[in-house]
Design a protein around this motif. Structure first.
Motif, PDB file in Angstrom:
ATOM      1  N   LYS A   1      -7.892  -9.346 -18.357  1.00 39.97           N
ATOM      2  CA  LYS A   1      -9.264  -8.945 -18.046  1.00 39.97           C
ATOM      3  C   LYS A   1      -9.403  -7.656 -17.233  1.00 39.97           C
ATOM      4  O   LYS A   1     -10.517  -7.140 -17.091  1.00 39.97           O
ATOM      5  N   GLU A   2      -8.294  -7.140 -16.699  1.00 39.71           N
ATOM      6  CA  GLU A   2      -8.426  -5.979 -15.810  1.00 39.71           C
ATOM      7  C   GLU A   2      -7.532  -4.808 -16.207  1.00 39.71           C
ATOM      8  O   GLU A   2      -7.041  -4.062 -15.354  1.00 39.71           O
ATOM      9  N   GLY A   3      -7.343  -4.647 -17.512  1.00 39.58           N
ATOM     10  CA  GLY A   3      -6.665  -3.438 -17.969  1.00 39.58           C
ATOM     11  C   GLY A   3      -5.167  -3.513 -18.083  1.00 39.58           C
ATOM     12  O   GLY A   3      -4.490  -2.477 -18.002  1.00 39.58           O
ATOM     13  N   GLY A   4      -4.627  -4.699 -18.254  1.00 38.72           N
ATOM     14  CA  GLY A   4      -3.187  -4.824 -18.422  1.00 38.72           C
ATOM     15  C   GLY A   4      -2.408  -4.533 -17.153  1.00 38.72           C
ATOM     16  O   GLY A   4      -2.799  -4.943 -16.053  1.00 38.72           O
ATOM     17  N   ILE A   5      -1.316  -3.786 -17.295  1.00 39.42           N
ATOM     18  CA  ILE A   5      -0.436  -3.493 -16.157  1.00 39.42           C
ATOM     19  C   ILE A   5      -1.174  -2.767 -15.042  1.00 39.42           C
ATOM     20  O   ILE A   5      -0.943  -3.020 -13.849  1.00 39.42           O
ATOM     21  N   LEU A   6      -2.098  -1.879 -15.399  1.00 41.97           N
ATOM     22  CA  LEU A   6      -2.831  -1.109 -14.387  1.00 41.97           C
ATOM     23  C   LEU A   6      -3.636  -2.013 -13.457  1.00 41.97           C
ATOM     24  O   LEU A   6      -3.902  -1.652 -12.312  1.00 41.97           O
ATOM     25  N   GLY A   7      -4.022  -3.181 -13.948  1.00 39.22           N
ATOM     26  CA  GLY A   7      -4.775  -4.107 -13.115  1.00 39.22           C
ATOM     27  C   GLY A   7      -3.996  -4.598 -11.913  1.00 39.22           C
ATOM     28  O   GLY A   7      -4.580  -4.974 -10.891  1.00 39.22           O
ATOM     29  N   PHE A   8      -2.672  -4.585 -12.033  1.00 36.99           N
ATOM     30  CA  PHE A   8      -1.826  -5.043 -10.927  1.00 36.99           C
ATOM     31  C   PHE A   8      -1.572  -3.950  -9.894  1.00 36.99           C
ATOM     32  O   PHE A   8      -0.973  -4.209  -8.852  1.00 36.99           O
ATOM     33  N   TYR A   9      -1.987  -2.738 -10.183  1.00 36.94           N
ATOM     34  CA  TYR A   9      -1.749  -1.628  -9.263  1.00 36.94           C
ATOM     35  C   TYR A   9      -3.046  -1.058  -8.707  1.00 36.94           C
ATOM     36  O   TYR A   9      -3.069   0.055  -8.207  1.00 36.94           O
ATOM     37  N   ARG A  10      -4.114  -1.834  -8.778  1.00 34.81           N
ATOM     38  CA  ARG A  10      -5.382  -1.440  -8.185  1.00 34.81           C
ATOM     39  C   ARG A  10      -5.229  -1.394  -6.670  1.00 34.81           C
ATOM     40  O   ARG A  10      -4.803  -2.351  -6.050  1.00 34.81           O
ATOM     41  N   GLY A  11      -5.582  -0.271  -6.063  1.00 38.85           N
ATOM     42  CA  GLY A  11      -5.450  -0.129  -4.615  1.00 38.85           C
ATOM     43  C   GLY A  11      -4.088   0.365  -4.173  1.00 38.85           C
ATOM     44  O   GLY A  11      -3.790   0.383  -2.975  1.00 38.85           O
ATOM     45  N   LEU A  12      -3.241   0.800  -5.105  1.00 37.37           N
ATOM     46  CA  LEU A  12      -1.896   1.251  -4.744  1.00 37.37           C
ATOM     47  C   LEU A  12      -1.932   2.505  -3.880  1.00 37.37           C
ATOM     48  O   LEU A  12      -1.153   2.630  -2.929  1.00 37.37           O
ATOM     49  N   THR A  13      -2.841   3.439  -4.201  1.00 34.48           N
ATOM     50  CA  THR A  13      -2.907   4.696  -3.438  1.00 34.48           C
ATOM     51  C   THR A  13      -3.167   4.471  -1.952  1.00 34.48           C
ATOM     52  O   THR A  13      -2.405   4.964  -1.107  1.00 34.48           O
ATOM     53  N   PRO A  14      -4.244   3.725  -1.576  1.00 35.06           N
ATOM     54  CA  PRO A  14      -4.438   3.488  -0.141  1.00 35.06           C
ATOM     55  C   PRO A  14      -3.319   2.673   0.484  1.00 35.06           C
ATOM     56  O   PRO A  14      -3.033   2.812   1.678  1.00 35.06           O
ATOM     57  N   THR A  15      -2.663   1.835  -0.324  1.00 36.52           N
ATOM     58  CA  THR A  15      -1.544   1.056   0.196  1.00 36.52           C
ATOM     59  C   THR A  15      -0.392   1.968   0.585  1.00 36.52           C
ATOM     60  O   THR A  15       0.191   1.841   1.669  1.00 36.52           O
ATOM     61  N   LEU A  16      -0.067   2.911  -0.300  1.00 28.74           N
ATOM     62  CA  LEU A  16       1.021   3.843  -0.014  1.00 28.74           C
ATOM     63  C   LEU A  16       0.675   4.752   1.156  1.00 28.74           C
ATOM     64  O   LEU A  16       1.511   5.024   2.021  1.00 28.74           O
TER      65      LEU A  16
END
Length: 320
Positions: A169-184
């Motif tokens: 429902k959230e774009g495949g693999i990309l759905g698991f990396y939502r918010g990665l930029t602020p996390t890094l």
């Protein structure tokens, strides 16, 4: 007798691949155990932090301690540990990669690039933290989604179902990396200052007060290490400083990770937009730093246990 650095650089070994692999395996295990012990210690506080940061409708009107009391009443005692199973799946490789990467990055910066002194701890810590995040981020997203759920309103039935649902429902693999930029971006100062502060306090303590603060390592009497209570203190101070610097980015990360679970998710699609939205709607104290008090309560024992356990595991697994 020599004093040990914050997290010691691997000792000289033979060129045998088997021996090298054995060392990294022990280092990996030590970091993983340290991470699991640290996170289990503060799991209830971690759940409360997520509920408050993301303004969960059932608890957003409550404070930290009120939420700690309210969760068991609404969801039972185990409600305080919701999402902790996913946390353990994530935190073992996370802690293992972070501590092992710190050793390697510190050695690389010192021997290959020529950067030494306190600054190489800061740089190595930042790089190690970001490496661990990239490798384990999907598991963190799952853990946050599960921890945000309230009894009776479950979107996911477990870890596997959460993986399946987000993927579809959230774009495949990309759905698991939502918010990665602020996390890094948030992890760089957090991990950097955490390792930097602990390492600096440790080296200064062993240099100026070796008899008062130090003792011989059980696996290598020629190496001086901090006493357990001093290790705990240094780790706690390191966690408090690191969390204060990086907390607003942590708030933005949580909101972006929760994605469609939040009613205002369309306003939290990037780091800058999320920070701006939270600031304008909730302000600094109730928005960007909401839940900071519980974060202090959780980060101090968490980092204290993590560093102390790792130092202990290094002796058990003969890493000094």
């Amino acid at each position: 007798m020599t004093s040990e650095a914050a997290v010691s650089t691997p000792p000289a070994m033979s060129n045998s691949p088997a021996k090298k692999d054995y060392y990294w395996l022990r280092s990996f295990a030590a970091g993983g155990v340290a991470g699991c012990c640290a996170k289990t210690t503060i799991a209830p506080l971690d759940r409360v932090k997520i509920l408050l940061q993301a303004q969960n409708p059932h608890y957003k009107h409550l404070g930290v301690f009120s939420t700690i009391k309210a969760v068991p009443k609404k969801e039972g005692f185990l409600g305080l540990y919701k999402g902790n199973g996913a946390m353990m799946v994530r935190i073992f490789p996370y802690g293992a990669i972070q501590f092992m990467a710190f050793d390697n990055y510190k050695k690389f910066l010192s021997k290959k690039i020529g950067i030494s002194g306190h600054i190489h701890r800061l740089m190595a810590g930042s790089m190690a933290g970001m490496t661990a995040v990239i490798c384990t981020y999907p598991l963190d997203v799952i853990r946050v989604r599960l921890a945000f759920q309230v009894k009776g309103e479950h979107r996911y039935t477990g870890i596997a179902n959460a993986f399946h649902t987000i993927y579809l429902k959230e774009g495949g693999i990309l759905g698991f990396y939502r918010g990665l930029t602020p996390t890094l971006i948030g992890m760089a100062p957090y991990a950097g200052f955490s390792f930097f502060t602990f390492g600096t306090l440790k080296s200064l303590g062993l240099k100026h007060f070796p008899e008062m603060l130090g003792r011989p390592s059980s696996d290598n009497p020629d190496v001086l290490i901090l006493k357990t209570r001093v290790n705990l203190l240094c780790g706690g101070v390191a966690g408090a400083i690191a969390q204060t610097i990086s907390y607003p980015l942590d708030v933005a990360r949580r909101r972006m990770q929760l994605g469609i679970v939040l009613p205002d998710s369309e306003k939290c699609v990037s780091l800058s937009k999320t920070l701006t939205y939270v600031y304008k709607k909730y302000g600094v104290k109730k928005g960007l730093y909401r839940g900071l008090s519980v974060n202090y309560i959780r980060c101090v024992p968490s980092q204290a246990v993590a560093f102390t356990t790792y130092e202990f595991m290094k002796q058990v697994l003969h890493l000094n």
